[in-house]
Enzyme design. Structure first.
Site, short mmCIF file in Angstrom:
data_model
loop_
_atom_site.label_atom_id
_atom_site.label_comp_id
_atom_site.label_asym_id
_atom_site.label_seq_id
_atom_site.Cartn_x
_atom_site.Cartn_y
_atom_site.Cartn_z
N ALA A 98 -2.44 4.80 3.12
CA ALA A 98 -3.56 4.24 2.01
C ALA A 98 -4.64 3.57 2.91
O ALA A 98 -5.78 3.46 2.70
CB ALA A 98 -3.18 3.55 0.96
N SER A 156 0.67 -1.31 -0.03
CA SER A 156 -0.03 0.08 0.11
C SER A 156 0.93 1.18 0.11
O SER A 156 1.98 1.21 0.29
CB SER A 156 -0.85 0.01 1.19
OG SER A 156 -0.02 0.50 2.39
N ASP A 157 0.34 2.35 -0.54
CA ASP A 157 0.87 3.55 -0.50
C ASP A 157 0.99 4.11 1.09
O ASP A 157 -0.07 3.78 1.92
CB ASP A 157 0.62 4.58 -1.52
CG ASP A 157 1.62 5.78 -1.67
OD1 ASP A 157 2.72 5.80 -0.87
OD2 ASP A 157 1.46 6.35 -2.64
N HIS A 158 1.82 5.26 1.52
CA HIS A 158 1.81 5.68 2.85
C HIS A 158 0.52 5.96 3.31
O HIS A 158 -0.13 6.96 2.71
CB HIS A 158 2.65 7.00 2.81
CG HIS A 158 3.30 7.45 4.10
ND1 HIS A 158 2.35 8.24 5.01
CD2 HIS A 158 4.47 7.29 4.66
CE1 HIS A 158 3.03 8.26 6.12
NE2 HIS A 158 4.24 7.98 5.63
#
Length: 757
Positions: free
Chosen positions: A282, A278-280
């Protein structure tokens, strides 16, 4: 000189180069045994990627690592911290080593041009060198995974992260992404110089509506597979072992919770067997998206969709054990995610050599020791990135005995020339344009300098730029006094070189713009310099296409230099003074005005194309603007001139045949130069409308004055395939137009027919 170029395009590459076998029985047995020993808490720990800082001090992080609660660390890049953290990981019962990650986007200690600039080289060797040096320096610092390459196609320069990608075109972006994976990650992950790549942001991040950061994207499945998903697939086929998920909603479902995207497409259709990250932040954002009721529910949605690892995790450790105990998630689902992480660490050789490239005695001074070889390589890539946009009356190159007035707020900015996402770079090591020019001039007194104007007079902009760090100098003197000083120095010079554009923070994540023109302060400066009647060279430093119609008219010469990195100033001086002949080409269309956006060369035709005879005003056009951009995709001038002509080996192609395109190139000027031959294709009639042109090949050729050379491309039936009206990937028989030229506007057309046999 001859070059043979084989392009088996299909926008799909032949497969990963990695030597690790997905069916390795020894690896499977090792992972099976390890999983059987691990507690649920330890398994969840492997799914957590943590950044040390803020409330999570190093001491607290060390405690969590020793408790088996962390599987990877990002944003730590100093010793002895890395070694200390790995020590703690190996004190856990199962001795599972940590991953160490960092954003290595366009260089590490030695900063290369921003990726949009790297793409502007249209040079596979230059792209590869940037990736290779980046990985070499990163692994020397003990890092083993990075969050790159970013291969998000974007056709909207209002989006701030344009600077981080490779432009608007699926093929050019795919080539750049593929090369980054191959040169960073290497063929074998256990290679000490292998830096695991994380292709991002899957998917459609560059297609956000209105170019506004974190906005949604809504797109037909055909357009996705035909254009926007192509570069991700290319990077995965090249072997990228990790994927980072975009922060946006894709067709109404957030990518982080999108089972169709992460499981049906990525895992089932593309057979990706690596780690999905996942992105930061998310996971938490799923609540804001409205697809999760609370943090616990957000964890459920993410795991069910196909997320393996939570970046900057807040909730996995807290809620996954609860969800498993309640039967909402199964332990087999957690095992599956954990297996992906453990398999990656196994393939990287970390279980055998957990201290790979770690050195607790590595100090900051050693890290930043002057690496002359890497700096020379960065300089070479930087000058290849520069695009000559205008050169009226051959103002360039400059004579080294001329008096030059160097003017502008970016002319001597060490921080800005590094560009965004250069966190490991040191601005004090960067060469500014002023410094580069001063080195080349025959005498020091030939060069004068004036700041000229602040980047902007908008205090809100400076407040925005200062949210994290001050990136650009603000001069407190009255604006008219700064301009007067600049004009006085310009009048005494033979030529004026003005450095204008954006601060690096204006072309970054969460830096979307609605106005792409230069700031008013810079416009006034240019107008005043133009009034001196001295030859005016405008040098652009920016991270996206800008609207420059007025400046283009004012300039005698114009260079697009992006943000060129550590050696940027030297590279700019090389081009200004003719020690290097500019060869860059634009990887994105530059609009005439923002009202044209999105504007890109490979658009579909309409039933009433612009310019159709006997249609009067009833064609696809604006009544207040041209349809055409200021600069087209692929555009770039040289200090010399080239001519090309080409031939096809046949005007018919069978379903298992090929056509060879032979291009004859001649340098008819008086300087050695590099010409980029661009090959475009048009499917004239098909079951669905096809683009007016699509790039399917390019190649560079260097020729001396009056030298002739030859480039050959091979067109295969696979390169003619597209997603038809039934969403089948096919090549349909019929007529195809071939275009060869120096940019996407080329009308040099020949035709062949694909036969149905």
């Amino acid at each position: 000189m001859k070059k043979l170029v084989l392009f088996f395009m299909a926008m799909v590459f032949s497969g990963a180069l990695l030597a690790e076998s997905p069916n390795d029985p020894e690896k499977k047995a090792f992972i099976d045994d390890l999983l059987a020993k691990m507690s649920l808490k330890e398994k969840v720990g492997q799914l957590r990627l943590i950044s040390v800082g803020g409330d999570l001090t190093l001491d607290k992080a060390l405690e969590q690592i020793e408790a088996g609660e962390i599987g990877g660390i990002f944003n730590t890049v100093v010793e002895p911290d890395l070694t200390n953290m790995q020590d703690r990981a190996l004190k856990t019962p199962n001795k599972i080593p940590l991953l160490f990650g960092f954003d290595i986007i366009h260089g590490h200690r030695t900063v290369f041009p921003i990726n949009l600039g790297i793409a502007a080289t249209w040079d596979r060797n230059a792209i590869g060198k940037a990736a290779e040096v980046s990985a070499d320096e990163a692994t020397s610092d003990g890092l083993n995974i990075t969050w790159a390459p970013m291969v998000d196609i974007t056709r909207d320069p209002r989006w701030g992260r344009v600077s981080e990608g490779f432009g608007e075109d699926p093929y050019l972006t795919s080539e750049a992404g593929r090369i980054f994976v191959e040169k960073m990650q290497k063929q074998i992950l256990s290679d000490k110089k292998s830096l695991v790549t994380t292709v991002k942001h899957f998917a459609l991040y560059g297609a956000v509506e209105a170019g506004r950061e974190y906005n949604s994207a809504d797109m037909s499945e055909r357009k996705m597979f035909q254009e926007y998903l192509v570069p991700y697939k290319a990077a995965i086929d090249a072997g990228s072992k990790a994927v980072m998920v975009s922060l946006i909603s894709v067709n109404g479902i957030p990518a982080t919770g999108n089972h169709w995207l992460l499981t049906e497409v990525l895992r089932n259709q593309w057979h990706f067997d690596g780690v999905v990250i996942s992105d930061h932040g998310a996971i938490r954002e799923l609540i804001n998206h409205g697809v999760a009721s609370d943090a616990k529910d957000a964890v459920r949605v993410a795991i069910k969709a196909g997320i393996d690892v939570s970046m900057n995790d807040e909730y996995f450790l807290k809620f996954i054990p609860e969800l498993v105990n309640e039967g909402v998630l199964t332990e087999s689902e957690i095992n599956n995610a954990c297996r992906h992480v453990l398999e990656l660490k196994y393939d990287m050789g970390l279980f055998k050599d957990p201290y790979r490239n770690l050195d607790p005695k590595l100090d900051i001074d050693t890290m930043f020791a002057d690496n002359r070889l890497h700096r020379e390589e960065a300089r070479d890539v930087a000058r290849r990135s520069i695009v000559l946009l205008k050169n009226k009356n051959k103002v360039l190159p400059l004579a080294k005995n001329k008096k030059v007035a160097v003017i502008g707020p970016l002319a001597d900015s060490k921080r800005d020339i590094l560009g965004s996402w250069s966190g490991a770079g040191r601005s004090k090591l960067a060469v500014t344009p002023l410094e580069g020019i001063q080195k080349v001039a025959q005498k020091a007194d030939l060069i004068s300098y004036a700041f000229g104007a602040n980047l902007s007079e908008d205090q809100q902009l400076y407040k925005f730029l200062n949210l994290y760090e001050m990136t650009t100098k603000f001069d407190e003197r009255p604006a008219d006094k700064m301009i007067a000083e600049a004009v006085a120095k310009a009048k005494k010079a033979d030529v004026v070189v003005a450095f204008v554009g954006e601060a690096e923070g204006m072309a970054h994540e969460s830096s979307s713009r609605t106005d792409l023109s230069l700031q008013a302060s810079q416009k006034r400066l240019i107008k005043a310099l133009k009034a001196t009647r001295k030859p005016l060279v405008i040098v652009l430093m920016n991270g996206r296409p800008l609207t420059l119609t007025e400046e283009y008219q004012q300039a005698d010469a114009m260079l697009e230099t992006w943000f060129l990195g550590t050696e940027g100033g030297n590279a700019i001086a090389d081009v200004l003074y003719g020690d290097y002949n500019p060869s860059g080409k634009l990887p994105m269309t530059f609009p005439d005005n923002v009202g044209q956006i999105p504007i890109y060369y490979s658009h579909l035709n309409t039933g009433r194309p612009h310019g159709t005879e006997n249609m009067g005003k009833y064609t696809t056009s604006y009544f207040d603007s041209p349809n055409e951009p200021l600069f087209p995709f692929g555009f770039g001038l040289s200090y010399t001139n080239f001519t090309t002509n080409y031939s096809l080996s046949s005007n018919k192609m069978t379903k298992d045949g090929e056509i060879v395109v032979t291009v004859n190139v001649e340098n008819i000027g008086d300087r050695t130069g590099v010409h980029t031959v661009q090959l475009y294709l048009q499917d004239v009639t098909a079951s669905v409308s096809r683009p007016v042109k699509e790039l399917i090949g390019f190649e560079n050729i260097s020729l001396k004055p009056l030298e002739k050379g030859e480039v050959k491309f091979v067109i295969k039936p696979e390169m003619l395939k597209f997603w038809n009206d039934k969403m089948q990937y096919v090549a349909e028989p019929g007529q195809f137009n071939v275009f060869v030229g120096s940019d996407s506007t080329t009308e040099d057309k020949q035709t062949f027919t694909l036969l149905d046999k």
